[in-house]
Scaffold this motif. Structure first.
Motif, short mmCIF file in Angstrom:
data_model
loop_
_atom_site.label_atom_id
_atom_site.label_comp_id
_atom_site.label_asym_id
_atom_site.label_seq_id
_atom_site.Cartn_x
_atom_site.Cartn_y
_atom_site.Cartn_z
N GLU A 74 -26.27 33.16 23.18
CA GLU A 74 -27.24 32.73 22.18
C GLU A 74 -26.63 32.71 20.77
N ARG A 75 -25.90 33.77 20.44
CA ARG A 75 -25.26 33.83 19.11
C ARG A 75 -24.26 32.69 18.95
N ASP A 76 -23.39 32.51 19.95
CA ASP A 76 -22.37 31.47 19.88
C ASP A 76 -22.99 30.07 19.93
N PHE A 77 -24.02 29.91 20.78
CA PHE A 77 -24.75 28.64 20.86
C PHE A 77 -25.30 28.26 19.49
N ASN A 78 -25.97 29.19 18.82
CA ASN A 78 -26.55 28.91 17.51
C ASN A 78 -25.48 28.54 16.49
N SER A 79 -24.34 29.22 16.55
CA SER A 79 -23.24 28.93 15.64
C SER A 79 -22.69 27.52 15.87
N ILE A 80 -22.49 27.16 17.13
CA ILE A 80 -21.97 25.82 17.46
C ILE A 80 -23.02 24.76 17.13
N ASP A 81 -24.25 24.98 17.56
CA ASP A 81 -25.30 23.98 17.40
C ASP A 81 -25.52 23.62 15.93
N ALA A 82 -25.38 24.60 15.05
CA ALA A 82 -25.57 24.35 13.60
C ALA A 82 -24.52 23.37 13.06
N CYS A 83 -23.43 23.20 13.78
CA CYS A 83 -22.33 22.34 13.32
C CYS A 83 -22.37 20.95 13.93
N MET A 84 -23.31 20.67 14.81
CA MET A 84 -23.24 19.47 15.63
C MET A 84 -24.21 18.36 15.20
N ASP A 85 -24.42 18.20 13.90
CA ASP A 85 -25.26 17.11 13.40
C ASP A 85 -24.70 15.78 13.90
N GLY A 86 -25.57 14.94 14.42
CA GLY A 86 -25.15 13.63 14.89
C GLY A 86 -24.66 13.62 16.33
N TRP A 87 -24.59 14.78 16.97
CA TRP A 87 -24.18 14.88 18.36
C TRP A 87 -25.42 15.01 19.23
N VAL A 88 -25.34 14.57 20.47
CA VAL A 88 -26.42 14.70 21.44
C VAL A 88 -26.23 16.01 22.20
N ARG A 89 -27.27 16.83 22.25
CA ARG A 89 -27.19 18.11 22.97
C ARG A 89 -27.93 18.00 24.30
N GLU A 90 -27.28 18.47 25.37
CA GLU A 90 -27.92 18.54 26.68
C GLU A 90 -27.86 19.99 27.15
N ASP A 91 -29.00 20.55 27.49
CA ASP A 91 -29.08 21.89 28.08
C ASP A 91 -29.23 21.68 29.59
N LEU A 92 -28.23 22.13 30.35
CA LEU A 92 -28.14 21.78 31.76
C LEU A 92 -27.96 23.00 32.65
N PRO A 93 -28.42 22.90 33.90
CA PRO A 93 -28.06 23.96 34.86
C PRO A 93 -26.60 23.77 35.26
N ARG A 94 -26.00 24.80 35.79
CA ARG A 94 -24.64 24.67 36.31
C ARG A 94 -24.68 23.99 37.67
N GLN A 95 -23.63 23.28 38.01
CA GLN A 95 -23.54 22.58 39.30
C GLN A 95 -23.29 23.56 40.45
N ASP A 96 -22.55 24.64 40.18
CA ASP A 96 -22.06 25.52 41.24
C ASP A 96 -22.76 26.87 41.33
N GLY A 97 -24.01 26.97 40.93
CA GLY A 97 -24.70 28.24 41.07
C GLY A 97 -25.44 28.65 39.82
N PRO A 98 -25.77 29.95 39.72
CA PRO A 98 -26.58 30.41 38.59
C PRO A 98 -25.82 30.35 37.26
N ARG A 100 -25.94 28.77 33.04
CA ARG A 100 -26.37 27.58 32.30
C ARG A 100 -25.23 27.06 31.46
N ARG A 101 -25.42 25.85 30.98
CA ARG A 101 -24.40 25.24 30.12
C ARG A 101 -25.08 24.32 29.12
N THR A 102 -24.44 24.17 28.00
CA THR A 102 -24.89 23.23 26.98
C THR A 102 -23.72 22.33 26.66
N VAL A 103 -23.99 21.03 26.60
CA VAL A 103 -22.96 20.04 26.31
C VAL A 103 -23.38 19.26 25.07
N TRP A 104 -22.49 19.16 24.10
CA TRP A 104 -22.69 18.32 22.93
C TRP A 104 -21.72 17.15 23.06
#
Length: 141
Positions: A74-98, A100-104
């Motif tokens: 959560e801390r790292d996500f917030n730090s990265i997300d604050a820098c990603m103006d103009g990028w598309v964010r996707e909050d996704l489940p992982r393909q291989d099990g439990p 989560r992942r976020t892709v910008w």
């Protein structure tokens, strides 16, 4: 250097195979690996070059429990997300099990920036791994 300056530097360095952020070479026989001069998250980041000169920037952190991993994510996500103006964010489940992942990403353009958190087996107990990535999109994780 601020978190946003680090991310901007990494995104810019992508086109040159991260040459400007490569530190000491710590290669193994299957891939080229360098310590990174820029640690966007934590202090254990590397540049990996595999196969056909595909190069990625990777940071890995091991958390002792799910609760700690979620706090760090959560801390790292917030730090990265604050820098990603103009990028598309996707909050996704992982393909291989439990976990989560976020892709910008920017449509049709590399690199992507992503953050992952998931359980991994240690020698004696389960721990949680956080993985941060700058490079070509890879939905296998």
């Amino acid at each position: 250097m601020t978190a946003c300056e680090k991310i901007d530097r990494l995104v810019t360095a992508y086109d040159q195979g991260f040459k400007g952020v490569q530190g000491r070479n710590i290669s193994d026989r299957y891939m080229m690996i360098w310590d990174a001069k820029v640690n966007a998250v934590g202090d254990n980041c590397e540049v990996w070059q595999t196969g056909a000169a595909k190069t990625s920037y990777v940071c890995t952190r091991i958390a002792p429990s799910k609760d700690v991993a979620e706090q760090w994510y959560e801390r790292d996500f917030n730090s990265i997300d604050a820098c990603m103006d103009g990028w598309v964010r996707e909050d996704l489940p992982r393909q291989d099990g439990p976990g989560r992942r976020t892709v910008w990403s920017q449509p049709g353009v590399n690199p992507q920036v992503s953050a992952h958190v998931f359980p991994t087996r240690g020698a004696f107990k389960e721990h949680w791994t956080l993985y941060y990535f700058v490079g070509d999109r890879d939905d296998r994780f």
